[in-house]
Design an enzyme around this catalytic site. Sequence first.
Site, PDB file in Angstrom:
ATOM      1  N   HIS A   1      50.533  49.606  29.962  1.00 54.82           N
ATOM      2  CA  HIS A   1      50.949  48.264  30.056  1.00 54.82           C
ATOM      3  C   HIS A   1      51.482  47.815  31.656  1.00 54.82           C
ATOM      4  O   HIS A   1      51.981  48.746  32.152  1.00 54.82           O
ATOM      5  CB  HIS A   1      51.768  47.879  28.980  1.00 54.82           C
ATOM      6  CG  HIS A   1      53.342  48.466  29.176  1.00 54.82           C
ATOM      7  ND1 HIS A   1      53.171  49.926  28.967  1.00 54.82           N
ATOM      8  CD2 HIS A   1      54.214  48.132  29.728  1.00 54.82           C
ATOM      9  CE1 HIS A   1      54.373  50.146  29.040  1.00 54.82           C
ATOM     10  NE2 HIS A   1      55.247  49.123  29.656  1.00 54.82           N
TER      11      HIS A   1
ATOM     12  N   HIS B   1      52.789  46.953  38.162  1.00 52.88           N
ATOM     13  CA  HIS B   1      52.028  48.458  38.199  1.00 52.88           C
ATOM     14  C   HIS B   1      51.987  48.626  36.893  1.00 52.88           C
ATOM     15  O   HIS B   1      52.560  48.089  35.832  1.00 52.88           O
ATOM     16  CB  HIS B   1      53.082  49.383  39.071  1.00 52.88           C
ATOM     17  CG  HIS B   1      54.476  49.697  38.085  1.00 52.88           C
ATOM     18  ND1 HIS B   1      55.159  48.621  38.128  1.00 52.88           N
ATOM     19  CD2 HIS B   1      54.508  50.342  37.299  1.00 52.88           C
ATOM     20  CE1 HIS B   1      56.302  48.997  37.134  1.00 52.88           C
ATOM     21  NE2 HIS B   1      55.744  50.433  36.510  1.00 52.88           N
TER      22      HIS B   1
HETATM   23  P1  2AM Z   1      58.562  49.749  31.428  1.00 56.06           P
HETATM   24  O1  2AM Z   1      58.012  48.744  32.360  1.00 56.06           O
HETATM   25  O2  2AM Z   1      57.950  49.447  30.346  1.00 56.06           O
HETATM   26  O3  2AM Z   1      59.831  49.679  31.123  1.00 56.06           O
HETATM   27  C1  2AM Z   1      59.650  52.303  36.460  1.00 56.06           C
HETATM   28  O4  2AM Z   1      60.669  52.073  35.570  1.00 56.06           O
HETATM   29  C2  2AM Z   1      58.423  52.497  35.243  1.00 56.06           C
HETATM   30  O5  2AM Z   1      58.640  53.570  34.398  1.00 56.06           O
HETATM   31  C3  2AM Z   1      58.311  51.093  34.592  1.00 56.06           C
HETATM   32  O6  2AM Z   1      56.743  50.972  34.269  1.00 56.06           O
HETATM   33  C4  2AM Z   1      58.810  51.601  32.944  1.00 56.06           C
HETATM   34  O7  2AM Z   1      58.178  51.061  32.163  1.00 56.06           O
HETATM   35  C5  2AM Z   1      58.583  53.139  33.085  1.00 56.06           C
HETATM   36  N1  2AM Z   1      59.731  53.796  32.336  1.00 56.06           N
HETATM   37  C6  2AM Z   1      61.051  53.660  32.377  1.00 56.06           C
HETATM   38  N2  2AM Z   1      61.502  54.318  31.619  1.00 56.06           N
HETATM   39  C7  2AM Z   1      60.641  54.956  30.821  1.00 56.06           C
HETATM   40  C8  2AM Z   1      60.803  55.912  29.975  1.00 56.06           C
HETATM   41  N3  2AM Z   1      61.998  56.514  29.394  1.00 56.06           N
HETATM   42  N4  2AM Z   1      59.574  56.419  29.192  1.00 56.06           N
HETATM   43  C9  2AM Z   1      58.474  55.861  29.687  1.00 56.06           C
HETATM   44  N5  2AM Z   1      58.141  55.019  30.733  1.00 56.06           N
HETATM   45  C10 2AM Z   1      59.564  54.578  31.284  1.00 56.06           C
END
Ligand code: 2AM
Length: 176
Positions: free
Chosen positions: A125, A43
């Site tokens: 991303h 996603h």
């Molecule tokens: P990531 O894949 O780059 O870790 C569920 O966890 C989604 O939320 C993922 O797409 C994750 O990004 C994002 N996510 C988790 N923690 C986050 C944070 N502190 N700030 C921004 N995005 C976050």
Amino acid sequence: MADTRRLFFALDMPTEVQQQIIHWRAENFPADAGRPIAAANLHLTLAFLGDVSAEKQKALSQLAGRIQQPGFTLTLDDAGLWVRSRVVWLGPRHASLGLIQLANMLRAQAARNGCYQSPQPYHPHVTLYRNVIQSVAIPPPNFRWQFKVEAFVLYESVFAQGRTRYRPLERWQLNN
Ligand code: 2AM
């Protein structure tokens, strides 16, 4: 935390694009590259909300429902490695205005409702691997997935039996 859910707004992807991406990934990365994200979990996050109460969820959901903006095309034609977070990602080389507008709106609404938003610039991303090995090589960007985005989704991140699953809670259509 009691009575909260870990929530985020994101774009989902057509199943065939998820499948194409994981086939490309299997062919272009070594088996020990890192922890691959399951196809169904691929996603693109628009706004991360963190641990949210039911009351705050309702407020954010109402605000999300008022967003009026046209759909847009998402192109995934870039990949990279974030060394510090040990993540391999796919993303657009040039994010469309529609994507940035939607993310900015949701992030602003989240911030106004007390959900901490990172001061880092938004970098749209799709995470492909976590816990990557240091030496992982990123394949040349000779790929391109493109699809029309017509909706966005509120997800709950659920951790059970050692696995994380993203459960769609609500979905809003963008205008045609
Ligand atoms: P990531 O894949 O780059 O870790 C569920 O966890 C989604 O939320 C993922 O797409 C994750 O990004 C994002 N996510 C988790 N923690 C986050 C944070 N502190 N700030 C921004 N995005 C976050």
